[in-house]
Design a protein around this motif. Structure first.
Motif, PDB file in Angstrom:
ATOM      1  N   VAL A  75       0.824  -1.081   0.214  1.00 26.96           N
ATOM      2  CA  VAL A  75       0.164  -0.046   0.057  1.00 26.96           C
ATOM      3  C   VAL A  75       0.886   1.174  -0.133  1.00 26.96           C
ATOM      4  N   TYR A  76       1.908   1.060   0.570  1.00 23.02           N
ATOM      5  CA  TYR A  76       2.933   2.282   0.667  1.00 23.02           C
ATOM      6  C   TYR A  76       3.562   2.531  -0.556  1.00 23.02           C
ATOM      7  N   GLU A  77       3.751   1.615  -1.333  1.00 23.24           N
ATOM      8  CA  GLU A  77       4.323   1.822  -2.742  1.00 23.24           C
ATOM      9  C   GLU A  77       3.266   2.631  -3.553  1.00 23.24           C
ATOM     10  N   ILE A  78       2.053   2.148  -3.548  1.00 19.13           N
ATOM     11  CA  ILE A  78       1.069   2.956  -4.332  1.00 19.13           C
ATOM     12  C   ILE A  78       0.943   4.062  -3.871  1.00 19.13           C
ATOM     13  N   LEU A  79       0.463   4.426  -2.648  1.00 19.33           N
ATOM     14  CA  LEU A  79       0.655   5.555  -2.119  1.00 19.33           C
ATOM     15  C   LEU A  79       1.736   6.527  -2.439  1.00 19.33           C
ATOM     16  N   GLU A  80       3.075   5.999  -2.605  1.00 24.64           N
ATOM     17  CA  GLU A  80       4.145   6.853  -2.989  1.00 24.64           C
ATOM     18  C   GLU A  80       4.129   7.308  -4.697  1.00 24.64           C
ATOM     19  N   ASN A  81       3.666   6.344  -5.334  1.00 23.62           N
ATOM     20  CA  ASN A  81       3.360   6.617  -6.780  1.00 23.62           C
ATOM     21  C   ASN A  81       2.486   7.589  -7.034  1.00 23.62           C
ATOM     22  N   THR A  82       1.258   7.500  -6.324  1.00 23.44           N
ATOM     23  CA  THR A  82       0.203   8.666  -6.423  1.00 23.44           C
ATOM     24  C   THR A  82       0.891   9.856  -5.893  1.00 23.44           C
ATOM     25  N   GLU A 142       3.839  11.095  -6.026  1.00 26.77           N
ATOM     26  CA  GLU A 142       4.806  11.633  -7.076  1.00 26.77           C
ATOM     27  C   GLU A 142       3.891  12.104  -8.178  1.00 26.77           C
ATOM     28  N   GLU A 143       3.114  11.275  -8.595  1.00 27.60           N
ATOM     29  CA  GLU A 143       2.017  11.868  -9.736  1.00 27.60           C
ATOM     30  C   GLU A 143       1.532  12.880  -9.478  1.00 27.60           C
ATOM     31  N   LEU A 144       0.751  13.234  -8.367  1.00 24.87           N
ATOM     32  CA  LEU A 144       0.028  14.315  -7.851  1.00 24.87           C
ATOM     33  C   LEU A 144       1.226  15.479  -8.022  1.00 24.87           C
ATOM     34  N   GLN A 145       2.311  15.275  -7.540  1.00 27.95           N
ATOM     35  CA  GLN A 145       3.536  16.344  -7.521  1.00 27.95           C
ATOM     36  C   GLN A 145       3.764  16.755  -8.768  1.00 27.95           C
ATOM     37  N   ALA A 146       3.877  15.770  -9.605  1.00 31.71           N
ATOM     38  CA  ALA A 146       4.300  16.283 -11.075  1.00 31.71           C
ATOM     39  C   ALA A 146       3.069  17.067 -11.660  1.00 31.71           C
ATOM     40  N   THR A 147       2.031  16.764 -11.323  1.00 33.86           N
ATOM     41  CA  THR A 147       0.713  17.080 -11.979  1.00 33.86           C
ATOM     42  C   THR A 147       0.839  18.785 -11.436  1.00 33.86           C
ATOM     43  N   LYS A 148       0.921  18.985 -10.041  1.00 32.62           N
ATOM     44  CA  LYS A 148       0.921  20.383  -9.592  1.00 32.62           C
ATOM     45  C   LYS A 148       1.960  21.300 -10.153  1.00 32.62           C
ATOM     46  N   GLU A 149       3.259  20.595 -10.369  1.00 34.31           N
ATOM     47  CA  GLU A 149       4.318  21.452 -10.975  1.00 34.31           C
ATOM     48  C   GLU A 149       3.915  21.827 -12.463  1.00 34.31           C
ATOM     49  N   ALA A 150       3.457  20.865 -13.277  1.00 34.54           N
ATOM     50  CA  ALA A 150       2.953  21.214 -14.513  1.00 34.54           C
ATOM     51  C   ALA A 150       2.063  22.318 -14.669  1.00 34.54           C
TER      52      ALA A 150
END
Length: 108
Positions: free
Chosen positions: A72-79, A81-89
């Motif tokens: 679950v932690y791996e899934i949360l970490e991936n999510t 990171e994706e949210l951080q990339a979307t925020k920066e974009a």
């Protein structure tokens, strides 16, 4: 286990009374009762051991299944990171759009 009815018990008691005699029958009945009790306790103990082993196997299977699934932690970490990339974009797009729409003061 055994299907012994009332009449069968009566016949066994009469035969025991005739074979053993009235003086030794109470002692025999007590001894038989003790052995039957020990047998029942032994059977219950074996059943409890089997139930514990089955529960342990069930728990092992469940843990193995959970270990096979991604953490679950791996899934949360991936999510995250994706949210951080979307925020920066989005911030980059917003800054670019904001710079284009900024009104520059007239230089006089």
């Amino acid at each position: 286990m055994f299907d012994v009815g009332l009449w069968e018990l009566m016949i066994i008691m009469v035969v025991a009374l005739l074979v053993v005699g009235p003086e030794r029958l109470p002692k025999l009945a007590r001894t038989v009762g003790l052995w039957v009790g020990k047998g029942r306790r032994m059977v219950q103990s074996v059943k409890a051991d089997i139930d514990r082993e089955l529960a342990a196997d069930e728990l092992k299977k469940t843990l193995t299944k959970q270990a096979a699934v991604p953490e679950v932690y791996e899934i949360l970490e991936n999510t995250r990171e994706e949210l951080q990339a979307t925020k920066e974009a989005l911030e980059t797009d917003f800054d670019t759009t904001d710079q284009k729409n900024t009104i520059k003061p007239d230089s006089q």
